[in-house]
Design a protein around this motif. Structure first.
Motif, PDB file in Angstrom:
ATOM      1  N   HIS A  24      33.884  31.985  38.582  1.00  0.00           N
ATOM      2  CA  HIS A  24      34.192  30.816  39.403  1.00  0.00           C
ATOM      3  C   HIS A  24      34.994  31.293  40.607  1.00  0.00           C
ATOM      4  O   HIS A  24      35.661  32.327  40.541  1.00  0.00           O
ATOM      5  N   PRO A  25      34.930  30.564  41.717  1.00  0.00           N
ATOM      6  CA  PRO A  25      35.750  30.947  42.878  1.00  0.00           C
ATOM      7  C   PRO A  25      37.218  31.058  42.484  1.00  0.00           C
ATOM      8  O   PRO A  25      37.735  30.222  41.743  1.00  0.00           O
ATOM      9  N   ASN A  26      37.861  32.118  42.949  1.00  0.00           N
ATOM     10  CA  ASN A  26      39.272  32.306  42.608  1.00  0.00           C
ATOM     11  C   ASN A  26      39.951  33.102  43.716  1.00  0.00           C
ATOM     12  O   ASN A  26      39.558  34.228  44.020  1.00  0.00           O
ATOM     13  N   SER A  27      40.956  32.498  44.300  1.00  0.00           N
ATOM     14  CA  SER A  27      41.600  33.097  45.480  1.00  0.00           C
ATOM     15  C   SER A  27      42.552  34.237  45.129  1.00  0.00           C
ATOM     16  O   SER A  27      43.068  34.909  46.019  1.00  0.00           O
ATOM     17  N   TYR A  28      42.793  34.462  43.849  1.00  0.00           N
ATOM     18  CA  TYR A  28      43.663  35.567  43.441  1.00  0.00           C
ATOM     19  C   TYR A  28      42.879  36.677  42.743  1.00  0.00           C
ATOM     20  O   TYR A  28      42.935  37.845  43.138  1.00  0.00           O
ATOM     21  N   TYR A  29      42.126  36.327  41.708  1.00  0.00           N
ATOM     22  CA  TYR A  29      41.476  37.355  40.891  1.00  0.00           C
ATOM     23  C   TYR A  29      40.343  38.070  41.614  1.00  0.00           C
ATOM     24  O   TYR A  29      40.111  39.258  41.378  1.00  0.00           O
ATOM     25  N   HIS A  30      39.634  37.393  42.492  1.00  0.00           N
ATOM     26  CA  HIS A  30      38.557  38.066  43.230  1.00  0.00           C
ATOM     27  C   HIS A  30      39.109  39.113  44.211  1.00  0.00           C
ATOM     28  O   HIS A  30      38.719  40.285  44.139  1.00  0.00           O
ATOM     29  N   PRO A  31      40.031  38.735  45.107  1.00  0.00           N
ATOM     30  CA  PRO A  31      40.528  39.751  46.041  1.00  0.00           C
ATOM     31  C   PRO A  31      41.405  40.820  45.402  1.00  0.00           C
ATOM     32  O   PRO A  31      41.396  41.969  45.842  1.00  0.00           O
ATOM     33  N   VAL A  32      42.173  40.464  44.369  1.00  0.00           N
ATOM     34  CA  VAL A  32      43.088  41.442  43.770  1.00  0.00           C
ATOM     35  C   VAL A  32      42.377  42.324  42.742  1.00  0.00           C
ATOM     36  O   VAL A  32      42.410  43.553  42.832  1.00  0.00           O
ATOM     37  N   PHE A  33      41.715  41.712  41.780  1.00  0.00           N
ATOM     38  CA  PHE A  33      41.049  42.481  40.724  1.00  0.00           C
ATOM     39  C   PHE A  33      39.593  42.793  41.086  1.00  0.00           C
ATOM     40  O   PHE A  33      39.129  43.918  40.889  1.00  0.00           O
TER      41      PHE A  33
ATOM     42  N   SER B  65      33.915  39.188  44.884  1.00  0.00           N
ATOM     43  CA  SER B  65      33.206  38.204  44.059  1.00  0.00           C
ATOM     44  C   SER B  65      31.991  38.840  43.395  1.00  0.00           C
ATOM     45  O   SER B  65      31.416  39.798  43.910  1.00  0.00           O
ATOM     46  N   GLY B  66      31.621  38.273  42.237  1.00  0.00           N
ATOM     47  CA  GLY B  66      30.409  38.725  41.565  1.00  0.00           C
ATOM     48  C   GLY B  66      30.604  39.887  40.616  1.00  0.00           C
ATOM     49  O   GLY B  66      29.650  40.610  40.301  1.00  0.00           O
ATOM     50  N   VAL B  67      31.831  40.111  40.139  1.00  0.00           N
ATOM     51  CA  VAL B  67      32.076  41.186  39.166  1.00  0.00           C
ATOM     52  C   VAL B  67      31.223  40.948  37.926  1.00  0.00           C
ATOM     53  O   VAL B  67      31.169  39.833  37.397  1.00  0.00           O
ATOM     54  N   LYS B  68      30.552  41.995  37.457  1.00  0.00           N
ATOM     55  CA  LYS B  68      29.737  41.906  36.239  1.00  0.00           C
ATOM     56  C   LYS B  68      30.613  42.205  35.026  1.00  0.00           C
ATOM     57  O   LYS B  68      31.600  42.947  35.121  1.00  0.00           O
TER      58      LYS B  68
ATOM     59  N   LYS C 127      37.866  43.092  43.943  1.00  0.00           N
ATOM     60  CA  LYS C 127      37.619  44.126  44.951  1.00  0.00           C
ATOM     61  C   LYS C 127      37.853  45.528  44.390  1.00  0.00           C
ATOM     62  O   LYS C 127      37.060  46.442  44.612  1.00  0.00           O
ATOM     63  N   ALA C 128      38.931  45.689  43.642  1.00  0.00           N
ATOM     64  CA  ALA C 128      39.254  47.002  43.070  1.00  0.00           C
ATOM     65  C   ALA C 128      38.215  47.421  42.025  1.00  0.00           C
ATOM     66  O   ALA C 128      37.824  48.596  41.950  1.00  0.00           O
ATOM     67  N   ILE C 129      37.766  46.458  41.214  1.00  0.00           N
ATOM     68  CA  ILE C 129      36.782  46.761  40.169  1.00  0.00           C
ATOM     69  C   ILE C 129      35.440  47.149  40.782  1.00  0.00           C
ATOM     70  O   ILE C 129      34.820  48.148  40.398  1.00  0.00           O
ATOM     71  N   ILE C 130      34.988  46.365  41.741  1.00  0.00           N
ATOM     72  CA  ILE C 130      33.694  46.655  42.385  1.00  0.00           C
ATOM     73  C   ILE C 130      33.731  48.000  43.113  1.00  0.00           C
ATOM     74  O   ILE C 130      32.796  48.801  43.024  1.00  0.00           O
TER      75      ILE C 130
END
Length: 311
Positions: free
Chosen positions: A166-175, A196-199, A177-180
């Motif tokens: 789901h859209p998330n202004s904290y977990y997408h940019p913080v976690f 966005s779009g982490v598998k 980006k680093a994971i991808i």
């Protein structure tokens, strides 16, 4: 004597090491319980407490833990009116439990009218680590301490779905980006920019990596490291799988108002299917056999402590 700066209620207590809180099993105070319909739940509760106690003895988990006291109690919320301490386990009913604590404290008339943001960002509830040393120990020794847990894999998948699907202004940019960046080969510019779009498989690679590109998070941290169940004697152990009946029995135990019932609603993404054992199976299919085993190993203590069946 405590140094002058440690006498204030806002003291960080970071100087205090070597916490040892023996997990003696105390009988629950059942003064407020009315009606015989709680017998089965009470029996289950006693078995859970005894099981955890036996586990802690068997695995010698009563050894002195070299940690800061402030860290040991940092996830515990305080409700002074009814003298309860709640250790927050995310994805195991914690949002609704915070709503209930706000009602118990007199901050709201009903749990049903409290928004998600008010619960998590309103700072209405006090944590145990905000008290001075005497205040912490007094509450640990005299208040009713409770915890609600969940099957570790269900909790993990639920956290992934909530934070990354789901859209998330904290977990997408913080976690995200680093994971991808670390685990996705040939990631496109958009994914690297937004996170966005982490598998699920990428998320598990991050979880199992001893050199994670970004730290752990309470939503997937082990309960053994959030709440220290062998060092802090929890008087009541509820389970997400029997959330409603456990919660309402607990509310009777602590003398909550008769009209206060645990909320039934799903806090967010209410249209989504709840994360069940079948949903978990679908996600685990994305992993190799080795990754599934390593993920189980990661939560091994949680499985053992709370008597969950391994997948």
């Amino acid at each position: 004597r405590l140094p002058e700066q440690q006498k204030t209620s806002e003291s960080p207590l970071s100087w205090f090491r070597g916490v040892y809180l023996p997990p003696a099993l105390h009988p629950l105070n059942k003064t407020f319980v009315k009606g015989g319909e709680w017998q089965d739940i009470d029996s289950t509760q006693e078995k859970r407490r005894a099981f955890l106690q036996d586990f802690c003895k068997k695995y010698n988990s009563r050894k002195k833990l070299q940690t800061h006291l402030v860290h040991l109690v940092s996830r515990i919320y305080v409700e002074d009116r009814h003298k309860v301490l709640y250790c927050e386990v995310p994805k195991a009913g914690c949002s609704n439990w915070k709503r209930v604590l706000m009602v118990l404290r007199g901050l709201a008339a009903s749990a049903n009218n409290i928004s998600h943001d008010d619960v998590h960002y309103g700072k209405h509830l006090r944590k145990l680590d905000s008290y001075d040393l005497k205040g912490i120990y007094t509450r640990l020794n005299t208040y009713t301490k409770f915890i609600f847990v969940r099957d570790p894999m269900e909790r993990l998948v639920s956290a992934f779905r909530d934070k990354f699907e789901h859209p998330n202004s904290y977990y997408h940019p913080v976690f995200g980006k680093a994971i991808i960046k670390k685990y996705r080969h040939n990631a496109d510019e958009e994914a690297l920019k937004t996170g966005s779009g982490v598998k699920f498989k990428e998320f598990i690679q991050y979880l199992l990596d001893s050199h994670r590109p970004v730290g752990m998070d309470i939503h997937w941290e082990q309960v053994s490291k959030l709440c220290y169940p062998c060092l802090i004697n929890y008087d009541f152990i509820g389970k997400f799988e029997t959330l409603e009946e456990d919660a309402n029995y607990f509310l009777q135990l602590v003398g909550a108002p008769a009209d206060l019932k645990f909320p039934k609603f799903k806090d967010r993404h209410s249209s989504d299917e709840r994360t069940s054992a079948e949903v978990v199976r679908q996600y685990l299919k994305e992993l190799s056999k080795e990754e599934r085993q390593l993920t189980f190993d990661f939560y091994y203590l949680d499985y053992l402590m709370f008597n969950y069946t391994s997948p």
